[in-house]
Design an enzyme around this catalytic site. Structure first.
Site, PDB file in Angstrom:
ATOM      1  N   CYS A   7      -0.142  -2.105   7.549  1.00  0.00           N
ATOM      2  CA  CYS A   7      -0.453  -0.686   7.130  1.00  0.00           C
ATOM      3  C   CYS A   7      -1.569  -0.270   7.315  1.00  0.00           C
ATOM      4  CB  CYS A   7      -0.070  -0.968   5.394  1.00  0.00           C
ATOM      5  SG  CYS A   7      -1.531  -1.781   4.530  1.00  0.00           S
ATOM      6  N   ASN A  10      -4.541  -2.163   4.306  1.00  0.00           N
ATOM      7  CA  ASN A  10      -4.552  -3.668   3.789  1.00  0.00           C
ATOM      8  C   ASN A  10      -4.732  -3.787   2.610  1.00  0.00           C
ATOM      9  OD1 ASN A  10      -5.571  -6.837   5.358  1.00  0.00           O
ATOM     10  ND2 ASN A  10      -3.505  -6.254   4.491  1.00  0.00           N
ATOM     11  N   CYS A  12      -2.720  -2.171  -0.086  1.00  0.00           N
ATOM     12  CA  CYS A  12      -1.558  -1.833  -0.969  1.00  0.00           C
ATOM     13  C   CYS A  12      -0.301  -2.367  -0.573  1.00  0.00           C
ATOM     14  CB  CYS A  12      -1.583  -0.223  -1.044  1.00  0.00           C
ATOM     15  SG  CYS A  12      -3.035   0.323  -1.963  1.00  0.00           S
ATOM     16  N   ARG A  13       0.301  -1.567   0.699  1.00  0.00           N
ATOM     17  CA  ARG A  13       1.585  -1.878   1.210  1.00  0.00           C
ATOM     18  C   ARG A  13       1.744  -3.597   2.049  1.00  0.00           C
ATOM     19  NH1 ARG A  13       2.255   3.365   4.274  1.00  0.00           N
ATOM     20  NH2 ARG A  13      -0.012   2.939   4.656  1.00  0.00           N
ATOM     21  N   SER A  14       0.911  -3.677   2.888  1.00  0.00           N
ATOM     22  CA  SER A  14       1.066  -4.894   3.542  1.00  0.00           C
ATOM     23  C   SER A  14       0.763  -6.282   2.856  1.00  0.00           C
ATOM     24  CB  SER A  14       0.339  -4.742   4.880  1.00  0.00           C
ATOM     25  OG  SER A  14      -1.026  -4.668   4.797  1.00  0.00           O
ATOM     26  N   ASP A 123       2.861   5.588   1.519  1.00  0.00           N
ATOM     27  CA  ASP A 123       1.597   5.158   0.913  1.00  0.00           C
ATOM     28  C   ASP A 123       1.361   5.300  -0.448  1.00  0.00           C
ATOM     29  OD1 ASP A 123      -1.116   4.676   0.584  1.00  0.00           O
ATOM     30  OD2 ASP A 123      -1.867   5.765   2.165  1.00  0.00           O
TER      31      ASP A 123
HETATM   32  P1  4NP Z   1      -2.393   1.003   2.240  1.00  0.00           P
HETATM   33  O1  4NP Z   1      -2.879   1.997   1.336  1.00  0.00           O
HETATM   34  O2  4NP Z   1      -2.388   1.386   3.978  1.00  0.00           O
HETATM   35  O3  4NP Z   1      -0.895   0.572   1.625  1.00  0.00           O
HETATM   36  O4  4NP Z   1      -3.219  -0.384   2.164  1.00  0.00           O
HETATM   37  C1  4NP Z   1      -3.951   2.732   1.640  1.00  0.00           C
HETATM   38  C2  4NP Z   1      -5.327   2.291   1.026  1.00  0.00           C
HETATM   39  C3  4NP Z   1      -6.468   2.980   1.292  1.00  0.00           C
HETATM   40  C4  4NP Z   1      -6.218   4.164   1.850  1.00  0.00           C
HETATM   41  C5  4NP Z   1      -5.214   4.528   2.508  1.00  0.00           C
HETATM   42  C6  4NP Z   1      -4.143   3.839   2.504  1.00  0.00           C
HETATM   43  N1  4NP Z   1      -7.559   4.824   2.194  1.00  0.00           N
HETATM   44  O5  4NP Z   1      -7.491   5.856   2.818  1.00  0.00           O
HETATM   45  O6  4NP Z   1      -8.661   4.404   1.764  1.00  0.00           O
END
Ligand code: 4NP
Length: 153
Positions: A7, A10, A12-14, A123
């Protein structure tokens, strides 16, 4: 078989996908044959634990989670048998790695396996716990489908 979930951050989703997948593999007693990892295309959260809402959602659903965020590298293309992008932007970023076209057949969108897909795994970072549960359920059913179609039991 080695599976990598990708993702942006790294956190939340992955890592949630990795934890759900590992949970299912352990239940099937296949952990000696199949392993998973996760990473982000971005570098903002390197070394961080999953977001507290990721941990809370996984645990509420009976899935143990432990991960330390890391960034995608070119070596991941060679090392893993499947690389699952959570959304179109993650997919584009994976395909921008040098020589990615050589590995294109193992780079997929996660929701290619969603019986209710296709589409992006959204996201949830700027969302609420409800959005994290929505993501959990999407990953859960996509991973069931991946296991039942690609893993010969
Ligand atoms: P992820 O979510 O890609 O599912 O881990 C996010 C976590 C942090 C950010 C964006 C997406 N960020 O912009 O900090």
């Amino acid at each position: 078989m080695k599976v990598l979930f990708v993702c942006l951050g790294n956190i939340c989703r992955s890592p949630m996908a990795e934890a759900i997948f590992n949970h299912k593999i352990q239940k099937l007693n296949l952990q000696h044959l199949i392993s998973a990892d996760s990473c982000g295309t971005g570098n903002y959260h390197i070394g961080s634990q999953p977001d507290p809402r990721t941990i809370k959602t996984a645990e509420k659903n009976g899935v143990e989670i432990w991960h330390q965020a890391r960034q995608l590298t070119t070596a991941d293309l060679e090392k893993f048998d499947y690389l699952f992008a959570m959304d179109q932007q993650n997919l584009k970023n994976i395909l921008r790695l040098p020589d990615a076209d050589k590995y294109a057949q193992k780079i997929k969108l996660m929701r290619e396996y969603d019986p209710q897909g296709p589409g992006d795994v959204p996201d949830p970072y700027y969302g609420t716990l409800h959005d994290f549960q929505y993501v959990f359920e999407m990953l859960d059913r996509s991973l069931d489908e991946f296991i039942s179609t690609e893993i010969k039991l």
